[in-house]
Design an enzyme around this catalytic site. Sequence first.
Site, PDB file in Angstrom:
ATOM      1  N   ALA A  63     -22.271  -7.125  12.031  1.00 36.73           N
ATOM      2  CA  ALA A  63     -21.027  -6.889  12.770  1.00 36.73           C
ATOM      3  C   ALA A  63     -19.828  -7.450  12.015  1.00 36.73           C
ATOM      4  O   ALA A  63     -19.932  -8.423  11.277  1.00 36.73           O
ATOM      5  CB  ALA A  63     -21.124  -7.538  14.144  1.00 36.73           C
ATOM      6  N   GLY A 109     -26.780  -6.639  12.690  1.00 33.31           N
ATOM      7  CA  GLY A 109     -26.622  -5.252  13.115  1.00 33.31           C
ATOM      8  C   GLY A 109     -27.057  -4.265  12.045  1.00 33.31           C
ATOM      9  O   GLY A 109     -27.513  -3.159  12.351  1.00 33.31           O
ATOM     10  N   GLU A 112     -30.608  -3.964  12.406  1.00 30.87           N
ATOM     11  CA  GLU A 112     -30.917  -3.277  13.669  1.00 30.87           C
ATOM     12  C   GLU A 112     -30.824  -1.756  13.504  1.00 30.87           C
ATOM     13  O   GLU A 112     -31.570  -1.013  14.136  1.00 30.87           O
ATOM     14  CB  GLU A 112     -29.990  -3.775  14.779  1.00 30.87           C
ATOM     15  CG  GLU A 112     -30.338  -5.213  15.188  1.00 30.87           C
ATOM     16  CD  GLU A 112     -29.410  -5.751  16.254  1.00 30.87           C
ATOM     17  OE1 GLU A 112     -28.185  -5.771  16.007  1.00 30.87           O
ATOM     18  OE2 GLU A 112     -29.897  -6.128  17.331  1.00 30.87           O
ATOM     19  N   GLU A 134     -28.233 -13.857  13.401  1.00 35.87           N
ATOM     20  CA  GLU A 134     -27.096 -14.068  14.313  1.00 35.87           C
ATOM     21  C   GLU A 134     -27.051 -15.469  14.907  1.00 35.87           C
ATOM     22  O   GLU A 134     -25.981 -16.049  15.119  1.00 35.87           O
ATOM     23  CB  GLU A 134     -27.148 -13.054  15.468  1.00 35.87           C
ATOM     24  CG  GLU A 134     -26.859 -11.623  15.068  1.00 35.87           C
ATOM     25  CD  GLU A 134     -28.085 -10.837  14.641  1.00 35.87           C
ATOM     26  OE1 GLU A 134     -29.099 -11.463  14.244  1.00 35.87           O
ATOM     27  OE2 GLU A 134     -28.020  -9.598  14.685  1.00 35.87           O
ATOM     28  N   ASP A 341     -25.302 -43.607 -19.860  1.00 33.88           N
ATOM     29  CA  ASP A 341     -25.510 -44.870 -19.142  1.00 33.88           C
ATOM     30  C   ASP A 341     -25.458 -45.996 -20.168  1.00 33.88           C
ATOM     31  O   ASP A 341     -25.359 -45.743 -21.371  1.00 33.88           O
ATOM     32  CB  ASP A 341     -26.843 -44.843 -18.368  1.00 33.88           C
ATOM     33  CG  ASP A 341     -26.781 -45.742 -17.135  1.00 33.88           C
ATOM     34  OD1 ASP A 341     -26.582 -46.966 -17.303  1.00 33.88           O
ATOM     35  OD2 ASP A 341     -26.928 -45.235 -16.003  1.00 33.88           O
ATOM     36  N   SER A 427     -17.131 -43.979  -3.409  1.00 30.92           N
ATOM     37  CA  SER A 427     -17.196 -43.638  -1.990  1.00 30.92           C
ATOM     38  C   SER A 427     -16.196 -44.441  -1.171  1.00 30.92           C
ATOM     39  O   SER A 427     -15.941 -44.092  -0.021  1.00 30.92           O
ATOM     40  CB  SER A 427     -18.612 -43.808  -1.441  1.00 30.92           C
ATOM     41  OG  SER A 427     -19.263 -44.882  -2.031  1.00 30.92           O
TER      42      SER A 427
HETATM   43  P1  NAD Z   1     -26.576 -46.534  -8.880  1.00 28.86           P
HETATM   44  O1  NAD Z   1     -26.589 -48.000  -8.884  1.00 28.86           O
HETATM   45  O2  NAD Z   1     -27.801 -45.783  -8.522  1.00 28.86           O
HETATM   46  O3  NAD Z   1     -26.117 -45.994 -10.310  1.00 28.86           O
HETATM   47  C1  NAD Z   1     -25.097 -46.512 -11.064  1.00 28.86           C
HETATM   48  C2  NAD Z   1     -25.435 -46.290 -12.532  1.00 28.86           C
HETATM   49  O4  NAD Z   1     -24.294 -46.606 -13.324  1.00 28.86           O
HETATM   50  C3  NAD Z   1     -26.575 -47.172 -13.050  1.00 28.86           C
HETATM   51  O5  NAD Z   1     -27.547 -46.356 -13.672  1.00 28.86           O
HETATM   52  C4  NAD Z   1     -25.891 -48.098 -14.044  1.00 28.86           C
HETATM   53  O6  NAD Z   1     -26.729 -48.456 -15.113  1.00 28.86           O
HETATM   54  C5  NAD Z   1     -24.739 -47.244 -14.493  1.00 28.86           C
HETATM   55  N1  NAD Z   1     -23.649 -48.034 -15.060  1.00 28.86           N
HETATM   56  C6  NAD Z   1     -23.145 -49.209 -14.637  1.00 28.86           C
HETATM   57  N2  NAD Z   1     -22.149 -49.613 -15.451  1.00 28.86           N
HETATM   58  C7  NAD Z   1     -22.005 -48.680 -16.395  1.00 28.86           C
HETATM   59  C8  NAD Z   1     -21.161 -48.531 -17.523  1.00 28.86           C
HETATM   60  N3  NAD Z   1     -20.244 -49.441 -17.809  1.00 28.86           N
HETATM   61  N4  NAD Z   1     -21.285 -47.425 -18.278  1.00 28.86           N
HETATM   62  C9  NAD Z   1     -22.214 -46.494 -17.980  1.00 28.86           C
HETATM   63  N5  NAD Z   1     -23.051 -46.575 -16.938  1.00 28.86           N
HETATM   64  C10 NAD Z   1     -22.956 -47.658 -16.149  1.00 28.86           C
HETATM   65  O7  NAD Z   1     -25.366 -46.121  -7.927  1.00 28.86           O
HETATM   66  P2  NAD Z   1     -25.111 -44.757  -7.157  1.00 28.86           P
HETATM   67  O8  NAD Z   1     -25.663 -44.853  -5.808  1.00 28.86           O
HETATM   68  O9  NAD Z   1     -25.504 -43.631  -8.025  1.00 28.86           O
HETATM   69  O10 NAD Z   1     -23.524 -44.785  -6.996  1.00 28.86           O
HETATM   70  C11 NAD Z   1     -22.650 -44.518  -8.071  1.00 28.86           C
HETATM   71  C12 NAD Z   1     -21.257 -44.286  -7.521  1.00 28.86           C
HETATM   72  O11 NAD Z   1     -21.284 -43.214  -6.572  1.00 28.86           O
HETATM   73  C13 NAD Z   1     -20.637 -45.461  -6.797  1.00 28.86           C
HETATM   74  O12 NAD Z   1     -19.257 -45.474  -7.053  1.00 28.86           O
HETATM   75  C14 NAD Z   1     -20.899 -45.136  -5.346  1.00 28.86           C
HETATM   76  O13 NAD Z   1     -19.973 -45.742  -4.474  1.00 28.86           O
HETATM   77  C15 NAD Z   1     -20.709 -43.651  -5.340  1.00 28.86           C
HETATM   78  N6  NAD Z   1     -21.368 -42.916  -4.259  1.00 28.86           N
HETATM   79  C16 NAD Z   1     -22.598 -43.268  -3.818  1.00 28.86           C
HETATM   80  C17 NAD Z   1     -23.189 -42.547  -2.782  1.00 28.86           C
HETATM   81  C18 NAD Z   1     -24.569 -42.910  -2.301  1.00 28.86           C
HETATM   82  O14 NAD Z   1     -24.998 -42.400  -1.270  1.00 28.86           O
HETATM   83  N7  NAD Z   1     -25.286 -43.760  -3.011  1.00 28.86           N
HETATM   84  C19 NAD Z   1     -22.519 -41.471  -2.206  1.00 28.86           C
HETATM   85  C20 NAD Z   1     -21.266 -41.111  -2.688  1.00 28.86           C
HETATM   86  C21 NAD Z   1     -20.702 -41.840  -3.712  1.00 28.86           C
END
Ligand code: NAD
Length: 710
Positions: A63, A109, A112, A134, A341, A427
């Site tokens: 639809a 639809g 259908e 739907e 990393d 975050s």
């Molecule tokens: P995490 O601890 O799993 O990962 C962070 C990574 O960053 C690690 O592997 C660490 O070795 C690396 N790291 C640290 N310093 C570094 C540097 N100087 N250079 C390169 N790498 C470096 O954390 P995460 O949960 O993945 O969160 C990462 C970001 O995302 C944070 O800012 C967090 O607030 C944001 N975030 C998290 C979520 C969640 O649900 N966990 C959701 C949205 C946003």
Amino acid sequence: MIDYEVGPDGIAVVAWNMADRSMNVLNEESVARFAASVEQAIGDAAVKGVIVTSKKRDFLAGADLTRLGKASDAASLAASTARFHALLRGMEKSGKPFCAALNGTALGGGYEVALACHRRIAADDPRIRIGLPEVTIGLMPGGGGTQRLPRLIGIRNALPLMLEGRKLDPQKALASGFVDEVVPAEALIGAARRWLLTEGPANAAQPWDRKGFRIPDGGVNTPKGQETFVAGNALLHAKTYGNYPAPRHIASAVYEGLITDFDTGLKIESRYFIACALSGEARNMIRSLFFSIGDANKLAARPKDVPEQAYRRIGVLGAGMMGAGIAYVSALAGIEVVLLDTGAEAAEKGKAQSRALLQKRVEQKRMSESERDQVLARIHATTRFEDLAGAEMVIEAVFEDRAVKAEVTRKAEAVLGESAIFASNTSTLPITGLAEASARPENFIGLHFFSPVDRMPLVEIIRGRRTSDSCLARAMDYVRRIGKTPITVNDSRGFYTSRVFGTYVNEGLALLAEGVASALIDNAGRMAGMPVGPLALADEVSIELMHKVRKQTRADLGAQYRGNAASEAVIELMVEKLGRIGKKSGKGFYDYPAEGKKRLWPGLAQHFKPVSEQPDVEAVKRRLLYVQSVETARCLEEKVVLDPRDADVGSILGWGFPAYLGGTVSQVETVGLDRFVAECDHLAQRHGERFAPPKLLREMAAAGKRFYAV
Ligand code: NAD
């Protein structure tokens, strides 16, 4: 709109071909034109059979929802439904065989129409979707689907597929009996023609129009039929808590329609269909899930005049949980990813996460082994910032620490081109502040992903004070490229999603502090339609993390800090005195035994003694839902969110705010602005300032204004 052609073999081809639309849809005009062609074929003695197909990529999408939303009276809906039923009945009872040749997607639809043909043949193309979805936007089949499908494949097979709104690819459609045959695309019309000329004449009546018809697998009043409805109702209620009328109406239409004759069944279906179409739930779901998400996916709010950014190579800093997920979705979309990393092992571990996710796809037969290897080869794990050279964008997902973020910003910018975008996945930390570490803050932006990145559909884009239009537009291009839905918000603490989602959890904790029973709180959350109760959510997020963020916020804001004192006291007690920090340690508001299900910690009653007179469950639900809408209204007033559609979409996709309410803003409209303001005033008096309606809402209510036109 409809192409009509009769071949020398006496087979008429009626082909949908709406010139001014990307897809064929059912509306007043297109149905009238289709009906005229059908009549012409039926009335022409030279026509022996009819193929219904499409000249566009898809068969028929269903639809026209732009119209349905406006057809708001029962009488006009009843009239158009009756016309549609008469047309389809005319096809199936004409005495001439009809064959649907599904060259593309046939939904709602559209399917259908195919169901009213005497045979359905689909092209063998995995892109094609077939079904009656739907229910996913608060509607139900209204063109005879609830009557034809169960009579075709049995109640037990048909009902769950309609209740879940499943869309099947041709092979699954064949296995479920949705289609009779699947053939290579180029052989489709030939196969339909052959069937019509050979088997058609003997099969030009539907099973339900023949003498002695029996419903496959037994009718409603057989033991199996009864079992289907009894178990189905229980499952349905456990999932929806009665918040969604559409699935209930579908079950009723099938039950009541299948204990009677077919034509009475169609009338029964119409009544339920009209009730669905006129429901507030359908209006909310169509608005937010169809139109607003559609607009967001089309980047309707993208700043104009910025050329589209193509993404070939991006960098992801931090290969932790989030960074690894971002690398995965980007590589899957065909972008080369430099995943960086501090140590080689950590970077490789992040890449390994993609390997595991891709392997799962291979096992589910959604991907070949060579595709898996190609995607994986796009991810380059590294520790060297020089490898970022040439990237169009870098997304930072390192520790949530300003100093660490500042350092990686400087190091990355040193090797990036002038126009490259630097995005932070923080975050909680305001983007404008983080941009101070950047040499080009106009190219600095927030891209807030949700966890798990591969499954969560939303990205919240945060515009810092100095972020340019061009940067915003190009960031939106990236979000579209990876197939996610963007909403755009302005910078503020917690942005939009974390800030409003937090009020739900905090309200749960405040209720606990007031002596409301823990089971009542979490049950009320789920009964209101939230995916998880607030106490269980606090455990998942980690009570300890909430404690940390709060301490940081208090330190940052000083005298301006306004918290929720009741919930803070609960968090402090849980973390500092009781050492119950959340799910990851196995102890929070719930106990998480090594085996078996989680259960509420019995000790809660000792620390948060339930009052003898417990509130009504409706009152608890209201508090948990309203607190989110009041905070959203504040975000709109403070211009953190500029478009109510972003607020609605963000709430549904970001943290599972119930779709039947249409999102945090649509809830206010559903309640009515006047009433919402009055109820919030009352709640504010009893429970605190957090419920006080902001000026914006008061003024809109007083002026009789609304957020949405319909
Ligand atoms: P995490 O601890 O799993 O990962 C962070 C990574 O960053 C690690 O592997 C660490 O070795 C690396 N790291 C640290 N310093 C570094 C540097 N100087 N250079 C390169 N790498 C470096 O954390 P995460 O949960 O993945 O969160 C990462 C970001 O995302 C944070 O800012 C967090 O607030 C944001 N975030 C998290 C979520 C969640 O649900 N966990 C959701 C949205 C946003």
